[in-house]
Design a protein around this motif. Sequence first.
Motif, PDB file in Angstrom:
ATOM      1  N   ASP A 114      34.711   2.890   6.769  1.00 26.58           N
ATOM      2  CA  ASP A 114      35.051   1.916   6.187  1.00 26.58           C
ATOM      3  C   ASP A 114      34.655   2.335   4.331  1.00 26.58           C
ATOM      4  O   ASP A 114      33.313   1.553   4.239  1.00 26.58           O
ATOM      5  CB  ASP A 114      34.650   0.547   6.484  1.00 26.58           C
ATOM      6  CG  ASP A 114      34.932  -0.729   6.154  1.00 26.58           C
ATOM      7  OD1 ASP A 114      35.677  -0.533   5.064  1.00 26.58           O
ATOM      8  OD2 ASP A 114      34.419  -1.631   6.306  1.00 26.58           O
ATOM      9  N   TYR A 115      35.350   2.903   3.901  1.00 27.15           N
ATOM     10  CA  TYR A 115      34.962   3.285   2.700  1.00 27.15           C
ATOM     11  C   TYR A 115      34.892   2.413   1.601  1.00 27.15           C
ATOM     12  O   TYR A 115      34.130   2.205   0.757  1.00 27.15           O
ATOM     13  CB  TYR A 115      35.785   4.547   2.247  1.00 27.15           C
ATOM     14  CG  TYR A 115      35.634   5.709   3.207  1.00 27.15           C
ATOM     15  CD1 TYR A 115      34.400   6.447   3.260  1.00 27.15           C
ATOM     16  CD2 TYR A 115      36.768   6.065   3.865  1.00 27.15           C
ATOM     17  CE1 TYR A 115      34.250   7.416   4.210  1.00 27.15           C
ATOM     18  CE2 TYR A 115      36.637   7.209   4.772  1.00 27.15           C
ATOM     19  CZ  TYR A 115      35.486   7.871   4.785  1.00 27.15           C
ATOM     20  OH  TYR A 115      35.480   9.042   5.803  1.00 27.15           O
ATOM     21  N   ALA A 116      35.916   1.286   1.538  1.00 28.21           N
ATOM     22  CA  ALA A 116      35.999   0.189   0.897  1.00 28.21           C
ATOM     23  C   ALA A 116      34.744  -0.875   1.125  1.00 28.21           C
ATOM     24  O   ALA A 116      34.224  -1.300   0.053  1.00 28.21           O
ATOM     25  CB  ALA A 116      37.055  -0.600   1.152  1.00 28.21           C
ATOM     26  N   GLY A 117      34.533  -1.008   2.215  1.00 30.44           N
ATOM     27  CA  GLY A 117      33.218  -1.768   2.793  1.00 30.44           C
ATOM     28  C   GLY A 117      32.002  -1.195   2.263  1.00 30.44           C
ATOM     29  O   GLY A 117      31.141  -1.647   1.609  1.00 30.44           O
ATOM     30  N   ALA A 118      31.967   0.271   2.353  1.00 29.22           N
ATOM     31  CA  ALA A 118      30.885   0.756   1.819  1.00 29.22           C
ATOM     32  C   ALA A 118      30.607   0.712   0.351  1.00 29.22           C
ATOM     33  O   ALA A 118      29.520   0.569  -0.438  1.00 29.22           O
ATOM     34  CB  ALA A 118      30.793   2.358   2.127  1.00 29.22           C
TER      35      ALA A 118
END
Length: 138
Positions: A114-118
């Motif tokens: 979850d790169y956006a969440g990270a």
Amino acid sequence: MPAFDSSQFTPWLLQALCAAFLAILFLQSGLDKVIDWKGNLGWLTGHFAKSPLKGMVPLMLGVITLLELAAGALSGAGVVSLIATGSPALAFFGALLSAVSLVCLFFGQRMAKDYAGAGGLVPYFLLSLAAIYFTRMR
């Protein structure tokens, strides 16, 4: 609390505002996990279903809940301490635990892909680093 026209007021204000922000952030997040444990566990189980951490979700949720509650409580106590005594020690440890909590959250988001969440955690992490700097013990 230093006088408003004192040269110590601005650094004190930065310490207090950072500690207050981190207290609100982590107490709300940690308490939400306690109050809605089942809902958070269900969501996180799905979130980590395709990651190497899929079998560790209950343990990870417990650890991050404790970290967040401790970071929020220390930060909140830091605000009280700053107002009552002017000491930034508790706020420092709250900021430090906040940074550790955010590193754990960042690791989990990256493992779940979850790169956006990270990426959304980066501003909070930078604030926690600034709070560590502003509250460092002299």
